[in-house]
Design a protein around this motif. Structure first.
Motif, PDB file in Angstrom:
ATOM      1  N   HIS A 182     -37.441  11.982  22.117  1.00  0.00           N
ATOM      2  CA  HIS A 182     -36.872  12.223  20.787  1.00  0.00           C
ATOM      3  C   HIS A 182     -36.662  13.728  20.680  1.00  0.00           C
ATOM      4  O   HIS A 182     -37.627  14.495  20.743  1.00  0.00           O
ATOM      5  CB  HIS A 182     -37.847  11.724  19.716  1.00  0.00           C
ATOM      6  N   MET A 183     -35.404  14.155  20.551  1.00  0.00           N
ATOM      7  CA  MET A 183     -35.076  15.585  20.510  1.00  0.00           C
ATOM      8  C   MET A 183     -34.510  15.942  19.143  1.00  0.00           C
ATOM      9  O   MET A 183     -33.423  15.478  18.775  1.00  0.00           O
ATOM     10  CB  MET A 183     -34.053  15.914  21.609  1.00  0.00           C
ATOM     11  N   ASN A 184     -35.243  16.738  18.376  1.00  0.00           N
ATOM     12  CA  ASN A 184     -34.753  17.218  17.086  1.00  0.00           C
ATOM     13  C   ASN A 184     -33.791  18.369  17.336  1.00  0.00           C
ATOM     14  O   ASN A 184     -34.118  19.317  18.055  1.00  0.00           O
ATOM     15  CB  ASN A 184     -35.911  17.669  16.197  1.00  0.00           C
ATOM     16  N   LYS A 185     -32.624  18.266  16.743  1.00  0.00           N
ATOM     17  CA  LYS A 185     -31.612  19.307  16.919  1.00  0.00           C
ATOM     18  C   LYS A 185     -31.976  20.536  16.086  1.00  0.00           C
ATOM     19  O   LYS A 185     -32.732  20.440  15.108  1.00  0.00           O
ATOM     20  CB  LYS A 185     -30.244  18.762  16.534  1.00  0.00           C
ATOM     21  N   GLN A 186     -31.408  21.679  16.453  1.00  0.00           N
ATOM     22  CA  GLN A 186     -31.690  22.899  15.711  1.00  0.00           C
ATOM     23  C   GLN A 186     -31.173  22.814  14.277  1.00  0.00           C
ATOM     24  O   GLN A 186     -31.768  23.368  13.364  1.00  0.00           O
ATOM     25  CB  GLN A 186     -31.099  24.102  16.437  1.00  0.00           C
ATOM     26  N   GLN A 187     -30.060  22.101  14.107  1.00  0.00           N
ATOM     27  CA  GLN A 187     -29.500  21.880  12.775  1.00  0.00           C
ATOM     28  C   GLN A 187     -28.893  20.483  12.752  1.00  0.00           C
ATOM     29  O   GLN A 187     -28.516  19.944  13.788  1.00  0.00           O
ATOM     30  CB  GLN A 187     -28.402  22.895  12.462  1.00  0.00           C
ATOM     31  N   SER A 188     -28.767  19.922  11.567  1.00  0.00           N
ATOM     32  CA  SER A 188     -28.121  18.620  11.428  1.00  0.00           C
ATOM     33  C   SER A 188     -26.617  18.854  11.331  1.00  0.00           C
ATOM     34  O   SER A 188     -26.048  18.927  10.252  1.00  0.00           O
ATOM     35  CB  SER A 188     -28.653  17.896  10.189  1.00  0.00           C
ATOM     36  N   ASP A 189     -25.993  19.024  12.501  1.00  0.00           N
ATOM     37  CA  ASP A 189     -24.554  19.290  12.558  1.00  0.00           C
ATOM     38  C   ASP A 189     -23.987  18.635  13.817  1.00  0.00           C
ATOM     39  O   ASP A 189     -24.650  17.820  14.443  1.00  0.00           O
ATOM     40  CB  ASP A 189     -24.291  20.798  12.523  1.00  0.00           C
ATOM     41  N   SER A 190     -22.771  19.005  14.193  1.00  0.00           N
ATOM     42  CA  SER A 190     -22.141  18.375  15.356  1.00  0.00           C
ATOM     43  C   SER A 190     -22.499  19.043  16.677  1.00  0.00           C
ATOM     44  O   SER A 190     -22.055  18.583  17.734  1.00  0.00           O
ATOM     45  CB  SER A 190     -20.620  18.339  15.174  1.00  0.00           C
ATOM     46  N   ASN A 191     -23.262  20.145  16.646  1.00  0.00           N
ATOM     47  CA  ASN A 191     -23.756  20.703  17.893  1.00  0.00           C
ATOM     48  C   ASN A 191     -24.725  19.703  18.511  1.00  0.00           C
ATOM     49  O   ASN A 191     -25.404  18.973  17.804  1.00  0.00           O
ATOM     50  CB  ASN A 191     -24.464  22.052  17.674  1.00  0.00           C
ATOM     51  N   GLY A 192     -24.791  19.671  19.817  1.00  0.00           N
ATOM     52  CA  GLY A 192     -25.613  18.663  20.463  1.00  0.00           C
ATOM     53  C   GLY A 192     -26.795  19.233  21.210  1.00  0.00           C
ATOM     54  O   GLY A 192     -27.045  20.445  21.219  1.00  0.00           O
ATOM     55  N   VAL A 193     -27.508  18.336  21.859  1.00  0.00           N
ATOM     56  CA  VAL A 193     -28.561  18.684  22.810  1.00  0.00           C
ATOM     57  C   VAL A 193     -28.120  18.140  24.161  1.00  0.00           C
ATOM     58  O   VAL A 193     -27.309  17.218  24.238  1.00  0.00           O
ATOM     59  CB  VAL A 193     -29.938  18.107  22.401  1.00  0.00           C
ATOM     60  N   GLY A 194     -28.652  18.731  25.223  1.00  0.00           N
ATOM     61  CA  GLY A 194     -28.224  18.297  26.541  1.00  0.00           C
ATOM     62  C   GLY A 194     -29.366  18.203  27.532  1.00  0.00           C
ATOM     63  O   GLY A 194     -30.327  18.969  27.471  1.00  0.00           O
ATOM     64  N   VAL A 195     -29.241  17.237  28.469  1.00  0.00           N
ATOM     65  CA  VAL A 195     -30.248  17.025  29.501  1.00  0.00           C
ATOM     66  C   VAL A 195     -29.544  16.881  30.846  1.00  0.00           C
ATOM     67  O   VAL A 195     -28.602  16.090  30.972  1.00  0.00           O
ATOM     68  CB  VAL A 195     -31.088  15.759  29.201  1.00  0.00           C
ATOM     69  N   LEU A 196     -29.992  17.655  31.829  1.00  0.00           N
ATOM     70  CA  LEU A 196     -29.491  17.504  33.188  1.00  0.00           C
ATOM     71  C   LEU A 196     -30.244  16.413  33.935  1.00  0.00           C
ATOM     72  O   LEU A 196     -29.660  15.657  34.707  1.00  0.00           O
ATOM     73  CB  LEU A 196     -29.612  18.825  33.959  1.00  0.00           C
TER      74      LEU A 196
END
Length: 168
Positions: free
Chosen positions: A103-117
């Protein structure tokens, strides 16, 4: 190894464009496994962890699917490290489950995402209830002792090989 956290050529997961406050990635198995640790290698497309369309999560944690169907956080995590260009390891009290997620909480609730290699989990299979198998093995052993004229030599050998494998 993925090489580095900004590797644009590596296969990766990214949630850019999702308007949400968090994202999850889930592994699921057909039968229970016992898990005790995980490594996660984050991807981002900026100059540091706070710049870019794919960013480091604000924070993250691991959850497992409990027998009652609810998600529960793993207990006693060793820490949720967030470092660039390396696997971030977390150990925890072993859990038996059919599913785990990060479960990854984003820095802000917006359209920017999180990423995993890459994301790896560690553990092993859980021994099941072998009562029915053990009963069948015993019945088959009794049958083998009595011998049978209903089998060809090749099918009899298959039965013996299968019996031997079931007893391992």
């Amino acid at each position: 190894l993925p090489g580095n956290s900004t590797n644009p050529g590596a296969p990766r997961y990214g949630s850019w464009g999702n308007r949400s406050s968090y994202e999850t990635i889930t592994y699921t198995w057909n039968s229970k496994v016992s898990l005790n640790s995980a490594d996660i290698y984050y991807w981002h497309d900026g100059d540091n962890e706070n710049v870019g369309g794919i960013r480091f999560p604000k924070d993250y944690y691991y959850e497992y699917l409990a027998d009652d169907g609810t998600w529960k956080q793993v207990e006693n995590p060793s820490g949720y490290v967030k470092e660039l260009h390396k696997y971030n390891n977390t150990t925890f009290t072993p859990v038996e489950t059919t599913s785990i997620r990060v479960h990854m909480n984003k820095q802000q609730s917006d359209s920017n995402g999180v990423g995993v290699l890459e994301w790896k989990v560690y553990g092993g299979a859980v021994a099941g209830d072998n009562t029915a198998l053990n009963t069948l093995v015993q019945e088959t052993e009794n049958f083998v002792k009595d011998g049978s004229k209903d089998y060809s030599i090749s099918s009899w050998n298959v039965l013996l090989d299968t019996l031997k494998a079931a007893k391992k």
